[in-house]
Design a protein around this motif. Structure first.
Motif, PDB file in Angstrom:
ATOM      1  N   HIS A  50     -20.022  28.611   5.653  1.00 44.87           N
ATOM      2  CA  HIS A  50     -21.002  28.637   4.566  1.00 44.87           C
ATOM      3  C   HIS A  50     -22.234  27.810   4.955  1.00 44.87           C
ATOM      4  CE1 HIS A  50     -18.263  30.579   1.744  1.00 44.87           C
ATOM      5  NE2 HIS A  50     -17.315  29.782   2.199  1.00 44.87           N
ATOM      6  N   PRO A  51     -23.389  28.049   4.334  1.00 45.80           N
ATOM      7  CA  PRO A  51     -24.588  27.241   4.619  1.00 45.80           C
ATOM      8  C   PRO A  51     -24.374  25.786   4.215  1.00 45.80           C
ATOM      9  CG  PRO A  51     -25.160  29.262   3.455  1.00 45.80           C
ATOM     10  CD  PRO A  51     -23.668  29.149   3.400  1.00 45.80           C
ATOM     11  N   PHE A  52     -24.994  24.891   4.941  1.00 47.77           N
ATOM     12  CA  PHE A  52     -24.878  23.469   4.635  1.00 47.77           C
ATOM     13  C   PHE A  52     -25.510  23.156   3.282  1.00 47.77           C
ATOM     14  CE2 PHE A  52     -26.554  19.108   4.751  1.00 47.77           C
ATOM     15  CZ  PHE A  52     -25.366  18.429   4.914  1.00 47.77           C
ATOM     16  N   ASP A  53     -24.801  22.415   2.455  1.00 48.53           N
ATOM     17  CA  ASP A  53     -25.265  22.054   1.114  1.00 48.53           C
ATOM     18  C   ASP A  53     -26.034  20.735   1.193  1.00 48.53           C
ATOM     19  OD1 ASP A  53     -25.687  21.435  -1.521  1.00 48.53           O
ATOM     20  OD2 ASP A  53     -23.570  21.478  -2.110  1.00 48.53           O
ATOM     21  N   ARG A  54     -27.349  20.806   1.120  1.00 48.23           N
ATOM     22  CA  ARG A  54     -28.171  19.601   1.268  1.00 48.23           C
ATOM     23  C   ARG A  54     -28.204  18.739   0.012  1.00 48.23           C
ATOM     24  NH1 ARG A  54     -31.130  19.552   5.931  1.00 48.23           N
ATOM     25  NH2 ARG A  54     -31.003  21.482   7.148  1.00 48.23           N
ATOM     26  N   ASP A  55     -27.664  19.239  -1.074  1.00 48.26           N
ATOM     27  CA  ASP A  55     -27.663  18.458  -2.312  1.00 48.26           C
ATOM     28  C   ASP A  55     -26.373  17.664  -2.518  1.00 48.26           C
ATOM     29  OD1 ASP A  55     -30.204  19.361  -3.111  1.00 48.26           O
ATOM     30  OD2 ASP A  55     -29.351  21.211  -3.905  1.00 48.26           O
ATOM     31  N   GLU A  56     -25.382  17.903  -1.685  1.00 46.24           N
ATOM     32  CA  GLU A  56     -24.101  17.221  -1.873  1.00 46.24           C
ATOM     33  C   GLU A  56     -24.190  15.744  -1.479  1.00 46.24           C
ATOM     34  OE1 GLU A  56     -19.372  17.669  -0.711  1.00 46.24           O
ATOM     35  OE2 GLU A  56     -20.883  18.589   0.575  1.00 46.24           O
ATOM     36  N   TRP A  57     -23.515  14.897  -2.240  1.00 47.22           N
ATOM     37  CA  TRP A  57     -23.373  13.481  -1.911  1.00 47.22           C
ATOM     38  C   TRP A  57     -22.003  13.257  -1.279  1.00 47.22           C
ATOM     39  CZ3 TRP A  57     -25.881   8.773  -4.188  1.00 47.22           C
ATOM     40  CH2 TRP A  57     -27.194   9.022  -4.608  1.00 47.22           C
ATOM     41  N   ARG A  58     -21.975  12.403  -0.263  1.00 42.68           N
ATOM     42  CA  ARG A  58     -20.708  12.067   0.388  1.00 42.68           C
ATOM     43  C   ARG A  58     -20.270  10.644   0.062  1.00 42.68           C
ATOM     44  NH1 ARG A  58     -19.666  16.354   3.810  1.00 42.68           N
ATOM     45  NH2 ARG A  58     -17.837  15.291   4.638  1.00 42.68           N
ATOM     46  N   VAL A  59     -20.987   9.973  -0.839  1.00 42.67           N
ATOM     47  CA  VAL A  59     -20.599   8.646  -1.321  1.00 42.67           C
ATOM     48  C   VAL A  59     -20.706   8.657  -2.840  1.00 42.67           C
ATOM     49  CG1 VAL A  59     -21.315   7.447   0.768  1.00 42.67           C
ATOM     50  CG2 VAL A  59     -22.938   7.713  -1.106  1.00 42.67           C
ATOM     51  N   THR A  60     -20.102   7.662  -3.479  1.00 37.09           N
ATOM     52  CA  THR A  60     -20.135   7.595  -4.940  1.00 37.09           C
ATOM     53  C   THR A  60     -21.303   6.739  -5.419  1.00 37.09           C
ATOM     54  OG1 THR A  60     -18.832   5.566  -5.257  1.00 37.09           O
ATOM     55  CG2 THR A  60     -17.607   7.616  -4.849  1.00 37.09           C
ATOM     56  N   PRO A  61     -21.719   6.906  -6.665  1.00 39.12           N
ATOM     57  CA  PRO A  61     -22.772   6.047  -7.217  1.00 39.12           C
ATOM     58  C   PRO A  61     -22.363   4.581  -7.283  1.00 39.12           C
ATOM     59  CG  PRO A  61     -22.433   7.981  -8.606  1.00 39.12           C
ATOM     60  CD  PRO A  61     -21.304   7.953  -7.629  1.00 39.12           C
ATOM     61  N   MET A  62     -21.045   4.291  -7.240  1.00 37.60           N
ATOM     62  CA  MET A  62     -20.559   2.913  -7.330  1.00 37.60           C
ATOM     63  C   MET A  62     -20.570   2.197  -5.987  1.00 37.60           C
ATOM     64  SD  MET A  62     -18.829   5.287  -9.218  1.00 37.60           S
ATOM     65  CE  MET A  62     -17.184   5.492  -8.537  1.00 37.60           C
ATOM     66  N   THR A  63     -21.020   2.860  -4.941  1.00 36.44           N
ATOM     67  CA  THR A  63     -20.997   2.284  -3.600  1.00 36.44           C
ATOM     68  C   THR A  63     -22.125   1.271  -3.433  1.00 36.44           C
ATOM     69  OG1 THR A  63     -20.132   4.385  -2.762  1.00 36.44           O
ATOM     70  CG2 THR A  63     -20.993   2.816  -1.143  1.00 36.44           C
TER      71      THR A  63
END
Length: 674
Positions: free
Chosen positions: A456-469
């Motif tokens: 699938h195409p790369f999702d540039r909107d995805e986050w790989r960390v949490t807001p609590m980081t």
């Protein structure tokens, strides 16, 4: 503490009026008197002798490391605060029968149930291990282990393709070590020898806890240690493993199978659920070497390695004895902590790991309203503009490469606060009476989600960390920087603090991530995020001359009597620290619009800027933790990060640093990169 909401005032950074308004006309900052803890200084130490001690010495002496921690500083302080906040969210979620987070949290907290169940939750795994009869059986079970977060001799991850940043790719690399690094197996010094003996004993105790006779456990643990030592001998060091060029090695499945004889790679890849015909092999000769070690290792030893890996990976959701053993080795011996964290803190971490976006969404709703992202993003734009001006002014870069560097800067995709789209956990079963199963199912769910991205195409909107980081990040292939909500708090940022302090804190932190895109590895990626050569040869020579000088500077630091900083391992972070600090300084000076900064409590504006930088790196280490960091961590220790100011002319003027003082560098020796 809810100061985070006031990040909307970040635009204060860009106004001359605010920068020149006396502190008393603003609200009271959390850290008195102007956002910096003056009482934490040690003014008996000259700044030019040790700027870290000058800024932080009294704090360091007065601040003990909590018994459940291996280090303590500003990042851990904020992490504790955020875990308290998440605890409040999860305490409420436990009352909601539809909350997966509440169920996971409740399951982990129920220690009595874990003790009552004994090894029953892990029995299916242990039985599968005992049933391994062939090398193919082992490879297929290793694949299942990978899906469930259990360590095996190889690491697999789905990530953005460095050569084709619009696509995902499967990466396979070296793993298989129970100790933190290959040096723990190979170095002859006493500390490493002690760690090897302790690891063997740890393995033996885990085997006994799982039902192995005590008289056999020590022998079997010794055999497992010897296998891992052989893996260490063929593994790459961390310097080579962070080299973006060396680690991009595209191979077909057939080529990988030919490379990794001794391990049934096709059975393994089928087992993890991929049909991809091509993948990236991160350390090819290490993968080949590890496969050879596995192929030469008797099946009983391979079975024991999997058994120990399962018990280690799931130790916190097994009876108390397993959690205690896990703590005694990983946290006490390797890192120096004196006692385990309270169960509730581990329950918070467990729950965030299981359903990160469910927790993150609740955290953001309570502590970081959506409308506040815009102002923080304005600060990022201000710092990007400062970086652009620095690129234009470089005297060592050709116009051709400057144009490409500015194009890369213009292509930046900043992510601030939290994602615009949250993950859906439909299909993930979480039960309030099954902590072991919850962890296993959550890890498998996350792994399979990653594998399903292939093709699938790369999702540039995805986050790989949490807001609590409590941290910030740079992603080279996506040409992005990520600033989670949790770091936008004192001492990094306080809207009521003096702007110079904020620029030295959060400004330098964000600019650090900007500079990462141009560090020794980030600079290998072009404006599209593609791993490619876009520098002229003369530019590359000028850049490498400067970065090598910075590496030599850090090589000379010796935080422990027998161990120095590894300038090559820490080079990317050191480039980012130096570049981030000068960019933030420029941005702060420009915000004054030619007007002088006020003097506050006897400190000039320039002094406050550098003190703001020093304050965020307040950090005390236990010796075991510092040793592990020096061997494995790409960041230099805190004091040496503060010392990067010795490369900046303005620091010398601000603190009247003179020749003969320990941190003094003649102008010609000051490293100037960005």
């Amino acid at each position: 503490m809810t100061k985070i909401h006031a990040v909307v005032l970040a635009t204060l950074f860009m106004s001359c009026a605010t920068s020149s308004v006396p502190a008393q006309t603003r609200g009271q900052p959390e850290i008195r008197p102007f956002g910096f803890d003056i009482a934490g200084m040690d003014r008996t130490v000259a700044p030019g002798t040790d700027f870290y001690r000058y800024a932080n010495g009294a704090w360091a002496r007065a601040t003990p490391i909590p018994a459940d921690k291996s280090n303590y500083g500003m990042f851990t302080r904020l992490d504790d605060l955020n875990r308290e906040r998440v605890k409040g969210i999860l305490d409420a979620a436990r009352k909601d029968p539809h909350s997966k987070a509440g169920a996971a949290y409740a399951a982990f907290l129920d220690e009595a149930a874990l003790d009552t169940k004994g090894l029953a939750p892990a029995r299916a795994w242990l039985d599968r291990i005992d049933a391994i009869a062939t090398r193919e059986d082992y490879a297929r079970l290793a694949a299942q282990a990978a899906r469930e977060g259990i360590a095996i001799p190889f690491e697999v991850v789905v990530t953005q393709d460095d050569r084709d940043p619009d696509a995902y790719v499967l990466k396979l690399g070296q793993a298989g070590l129970g100790l933190p690094d290959r040096d723990y197996y190979l170095r002859p010094d006493a500390a490493m020898a002690q760690a090897r003996v302790a690891y063997r004993d740890h393995v033996a105790r885990l085997l006994v806890l799982s039902g192995v006779a005590a008289q056999d456990a020590s022998r079997r643990a010794g055999a497992l240690l010897r296998m891992e030592a052989d893996i260490a001998k063929v593994s790459w060091n961390r310097v080579d493993s962070r080299d973006a060029g060396k680690t991009y090695n595209r191979r077909t499945r057939a080529q990988l199978a030919s490379l990794a004889t001794g391990f049934d790679m096709n059975a393994f890849l089928d087992g993890i659920g991929t049909k991809a015909n091509e993948l990236v092999v991160v350390q090819p000769n290490a993968v080949a070497g590890i496969a050879g070690v596995v192929g030469a290792t008797p099946l009983p030893v391979l079975r024991d390695a999997l058994r120990v890996a399962v018990l280690d990976a799931y130790g916190d959701v097994l009876p108390r004895a397993f959690a205690e053993e896990r703590f005694a080795f990983h946290d006490r011996l390797l890192s120096g902590a004196e006692q385990p964290e309270p169960r509730w803190k581990r329950a918070v971490a467990f729950t965030v790991d299981a359903v990160p976006d469910e927790v993150g969404r609740a955290y953001v709703a309570r502590y970081f309203p959506a409308g506040h992202k815009a102002a923080a993003e304005a600060l990022v734009r201000n710092l990007l503009a400062a970086m652009d001006r620095r690129i234009q002014a470089l005297d060592w870069m050709t116009p051709q490469t400057k144009a490409r560097a500015r194009a890369k800067l213009a292509a930046f995709h900043p992510k601030v606060g939290y994602p615009d789209r949250w993950r859906d956990y439909t299909g993930l079963e979480i039960r309030a009476d099954d902590a072991f199963g919850d962890q296993l199912r959550a890890r498998t769910f996350a792994f399979d989600r990653e594998m399903n991205k292939l093709g699938h195409p790369f999702d540039r909107d995805e986050w790989r960390v949490t807001p609590m980081t409590v941290d910030a990040f740079a992603n080279f292939s996506a040409v992005e920087i990520v600033i989670p909500a949790a770091i936008l708090q004192p001492p990094f940022f306080d809207p009521d603090a003096d702007p110079a302090i904020n620029y030295g804190g959060i400004g330098a932190s964000i600019a650090h991530e900007i500079t990462h895109q141009f560090d020794d590895q980030g600079s290998k990626y072009d404006e599209h995020g593609r791993l490619a050569t876009w520098w002229t040869p003369s530019d590359l020579t000028g850049f490498e001359t400067r970065t090598k000088a910075l590496a030599r500077q850090y090589d000379a630091y010796r935080p422990l009597p027998d161990l120095n900083v590894n300038g090559a391992l820490t080079l990317g972070e050191n480039i980012a620290d130096l570049g981030g600090l000068v960019i933030a300084y420029d941005a702060w000076r420009l915000s004054l619009q030619g007007k002088p900064a006020p003097t506050l409590e006897g400190f000039s504006g320039d002094q406050r800027f550098f003190l703001g930088w020093a304050q965020i790196w307040r950090l005390n280490y236990r010796d075991a933790d510092l040793r592990k960091r020096l061997l494995t961590n790409p960041h230099a220790p805190a004091a040496q990060r503060v010392w990067t100011s010795r490369n900046i002319d303005a620091w010398y003027k601000a603190f009247d640093v003179k020749p003969g003082q320990a941190l003094y560098l003649p102008p010609v020796q000051r490293v100037r990169i960005w």
